[in-house]
Scaffold this motif. Structure first.
Motif, PDB file in Angstrom:
ATOM      1  N   ASP A 191       0.854  -1.184   0.000  1.00 18.84           N
ATOM      2  CA  ASP A 191       0.000   0.000   0.000  1.00 18.84           C
ATOM      3  C   ASP A 191       0.893   1.238   0.000  1.00 18.84           C
ATOM      4  O   ASP A 191       1.604   1.500   0.972  1.00 18.84           O
ATOM      5  CB  ASP A 191      -0.903   0.003   1.231  1.00 18.84           C
ATOM      6  N   VAL A 192       0.892   1.990  -1.082  1.00 20.58           N
ATOM      7  CA  VAL A 192       1.771   3.145  -1.199  1.00 20.58           C
ATOM      8  C   VAL A 192       1.084   4.450  -0.808  1.00 20.58           C
ATOM      9  O   VAL A 192       1.718   5.492  -0.798  1.00 20.58           O
ATOM     10  CB  VAL A 192       2.334   3.270  -2.636  1.00 20.58           C
ATOM     11  N   LYS A 193      -0.200   4.398  -0.489  1.00 25.69           N
ATOM     12  CA  LYS A 193      -0.897   5.611  -0.078  1.00 25.69           C
ATOM     13  C   LYS A 193      -0.504   6.040   1.331  1.00 25.69           C
ATOM     14  O   LYS A 193      -0.467   7.221   1.632  1.00 25.69           O
ATOM     15  CB  LYS A 193      -2.413   5.399  -0.151  1.00 25.69           C
ATOM     16  N   GLU A 194      -0.214   5.082   2.174  1.00 26.79           N
ATOM     17  CA  GLU A 194       0.137   5.382   3.558  1.00 26.79           C
ATOM     18  C   GLU A 194       1.633   5.605   3.676  1.00 26.79           C
ATOM     19  O   GLU A 194       2.434   4.821   3.173  1.00 26.79           O
ATOM     20  CB  GLU A 194      -0.298   4.234   4.467  1.00 26.79           C
ATOM     21  N   LYS A 195       2.030   6.681   4.352  1.00 26.68           N
ATOM     22  CA  LYS A 195       3.453   6.960   4.532  1.00 26.68           C
ATOM     23  C   LYS A 195       3.990   6.108   5.674  1.00 26.68           C
ATOM     24  O   LYS A 195       3.298   5.831   6.647  1.00 26.68           O
ATOM     25  CB  LYS A 195       3.669   8.438   4.836  1.00 26.68           C
ATOM     26  N   GLU A 196       5.247   5.718   5.554  1.00 25.39           N
ATOM     27  CA  GLU A 196       5.865   4.865   6.549  1.00 25.39           C
ATOM     28  C   GLU A 196       6.205   5.665   7.800  1.00 25.39           C
ATOM     29  O   GLU A 196       6.806   6.737   7.732  1.00 25.39           O
ATOM     30  CB  GLU A 196       7.139   4.255   5.969  1.00 25.39           C
ATOM     31  N   LYS A 197       5.803   5.145   8.937  1.00 28.40           N
ATOM     32  CA  LYS A 197       6.082   5.797  10.221  1.00 28.40           C
ATOM     33  C   LYS A 197       7.474   5.378  10.672  1.00 28.40           C
ATOM     34  O   LYS A 197       7.716   4.232  11.008  1.00 28.40           O
ATOM     35  CB  LYS A 197       5.048   5.388  11.273  1.00 28.40           C
ATOM     36  N   VAL A 198       8.401   6.314  10.679  1.00 30.32           N
ATOM     37  CA  VAL A 198       9.786   5.969  10.958  1.00 30.32           C
ATOM     38  C   VAL A 198      10.285   6.503  12.297  1.00 30.32           C
ATOM     39  O   VAL A 198      11.205   5.954  12.876  1.00 30.32           O
ATOM     40  CB  VAL A 198      10.720   6.457   9.830  1.00 30.32           C
ATOM     41  N   ILE A 199       9.713   7.549  12.809  1.00 30.51           N
ATOM     42  CA  ILE A 199      10.165   8.140  14.064  1.00 30.51           C
ATOM     43  C   ILE A 199       9.338   7.542  15.195  1.00 30.51           C
ATOM     44  O   ILE A 199       8.227   7.979  15.470  1.00 30.51           O
ATOM     45  CB  ILE A 199      10.038   9.676  14.061  1.00 30.51           C
ATOM     46  N   GLY A 200       9.866   6.531  15.847  1.00 30.09           N
ATOM     47  CA  GLY A 200       9.182   5.889  16.957  1.00 30.09           C
ATOM     48  C   GLY A 200       7.912   5.162  16.559  1.00 30.09           C
ATOM     49  O   GLY A 200       7.091   4.844  17.416  1.00 30.09           O
ATOM     50  N   GLY A 201       7.699   4.917  15.289  1.00 32.31           N
ATOM     51  CA  GLY A 201       6.488   4.251  14.836  1.00 32.31           C
ATOM     52  C   GLY A 201       5.263   5.131  14.900  1.00 32.31           C
ATOM     53  O   GLY A 201       4.147   4.666  14.700  1.00 32.31           O
ATOM     54  N   MET A 202       5.438   6.430  15.186  1.00 33.03           N
ATOM     55  CA  MET A 202       4.304   7.344  15.324  1.00 33.03           C
ATOM     56  C   MET A 202       4.287   8.436  14.266  1.00 33.03           C
ATOM     57  O   MET A 202       3.226   8.882  13.852  1.00 33.03           O
ATOM     58  CB  MET A 202       4.328   7.993  16.713  1.00 33.03           C
ATOM     59  N   PHE A 203       5.454   8.885  13.845  1.00 34.24           N
ATOM     60  CA  PHE A 203       5.544  10.032  12.950  1.00 34.24           C
ATOM     61  C   PHE A 203       6.322   9.669  11.693  1.00 34.24           C
ATOM     62  O   PHE A 203       7.296   8.931  11.740  1.00 34.24           O
ATOM     63  CB  PHE A 203       6.243  11.211  13.636  1.00 34.24           C
ATOM     64  N   ASP A 204       5.917  10.259  10.562  1.00 35.47           N
ATOM     65  CA  ASP A 204       6.719  10.103   9.358  1.00 35.47           C
ATOM     66  C   ASP A 204       7.692  11.280   9.287  1.00 35.47           C
ATOM     67  O   ASP A 204       7.724  12.145  10.152  1.00 35.47           O
ATOM     68  CB  ASP A 204       5.831   9.987   8.112  1.00 35.47           C
ATOM     69  N   TRP A 205       8.499  11.300   8.231  1.00 41.22           N
ATOM     70  CA  TRP A 205       9.532  12.338   8.139  1.00 41.22           C
ATOM     71  C   TRP A 205       8.936  13.731   8.009  1.00 41.22           C
ATOM     72  O   TRP A 205       9.478  14.702   8.560  1.00 41.22           O
ATOM     73  CB  TRP A 205      10.470  12.053   6.973  1.00 41.22           C
ATOM     74  N   GLY A 206       7.838  13.861   7.282  1.00 45.00           N
ATOM     75  CA  GLY A 206       7.212  15.174   7.136  1.00 45.00           C
ATOM     76  C   GLY A 206       6.742  15.732   8.474  1.00 45.00           C
ATOM     77  O   GLY A 206       6.974  16.912   8.795  1.00 45.00           O
ATOM     78  N   GLN A 207       6.099  14.890   9.281  1.00 45.48           N
ATOM     79  CA  GLN A 207       5.647  15.327  10.599  1.00 45.48           C
ATOM     80  C   GLN A 207       6.832  15.672  11.497  1.00 45.48           C
ATOM     81  O   GLN A 207       6.786  16.641  12.254  1.00 45.48           O
ATOM     82  CB  GLN A 207       4.810  14.228  11.253  1.00 45.48           C
ATOM     83  N   PHE A 208       7.888  14.891  11.387  1.00 45.53           N
ATOM     84  CA  PHE A 208       9.080  15.147  12.197  1.00 45.53           C
ATOM     85  C   PHE A 208       9.691  16.507  11.865  1.00 45.53           C
ATOM     86  O   PHE A 208      10.056  17.265  12.766  1.00 45.53           O
ATOM     87  CB  PHE A 208      10.107  14.031  11.977  1.00 45.53           C
ATOM     88  N   PHE A 209       9.771  16.837  10.579  1.00 39.31           N
ATOM     89  CA  PHE A 209      10.363  18.120  10.206  1.00 39.31           C
ATOM     90  C   PHE A 209       9.456  19.286  10.571  1.00 39.31           C
ATOM     91  O   PHE A 209       9.936  20.374  10.880  1.00 39.31           O
ATOM     92  CB  PHE A 209      10.743  18.134   8.726  1.00 39.31           C
TER      93      PHE A 209
END
Length: 103
Positions: free
Chosen positions: A9-27
């Motif tokens: 599923d490519v619509k959902e972004k991968e949560k990489v920061i602690g399994g809660m946030f993706d890179w966009g949210q982190f920045f």
């Protein structure tokens, strides 16, 4: 029995920061923290009041938090607002529409 390869599923972004946030949210969080630190430091050096500086720092942090947590129509708020702005910029003229020529 046939086995078929199912694409991920490519619509959902991968949560990489602690399994809660993706890179966009982190920045966005980093940007909010930067704004908060800048407001806190500037107001503390100019005014000298710790309470007012903390209040301004919290206000600076809260400016970026909606872009981290709010989703609208399964899109992040920033993506939703950019697409909405692009849609408003489009003109409503149809290319192949005939003009009424009464000559």
């Amino acid at each position: 029995m046939n086995l078929y390869q199912v694409p991920p599923d490519v619509k959902e972004k991968e949560k990489v920061i602690g399994g809660m946030f993706d890179w966009g949210q982190f920045f966005w969080m980093l940007g909010g923290a930067g704004v908060a630190i800048a407001l806190f430091a500037t107001s503390y050096m100019t005014i000298g009041s710790e309470v007012l500086s903390i209040i301004l720092g919290v206000i600076g942090l809260s400016t970026c938090l909606p872009f981290v947590f709010i989703k609208k129509k399964e899109l992040s708020l920033f993506r939703y607002l950019t697409l909405k702005r692009k849609l408003k910029k489009q003109n409503g003229n149809l290319v192949n529409k005939r003009k009424d020529v009464s000559e």
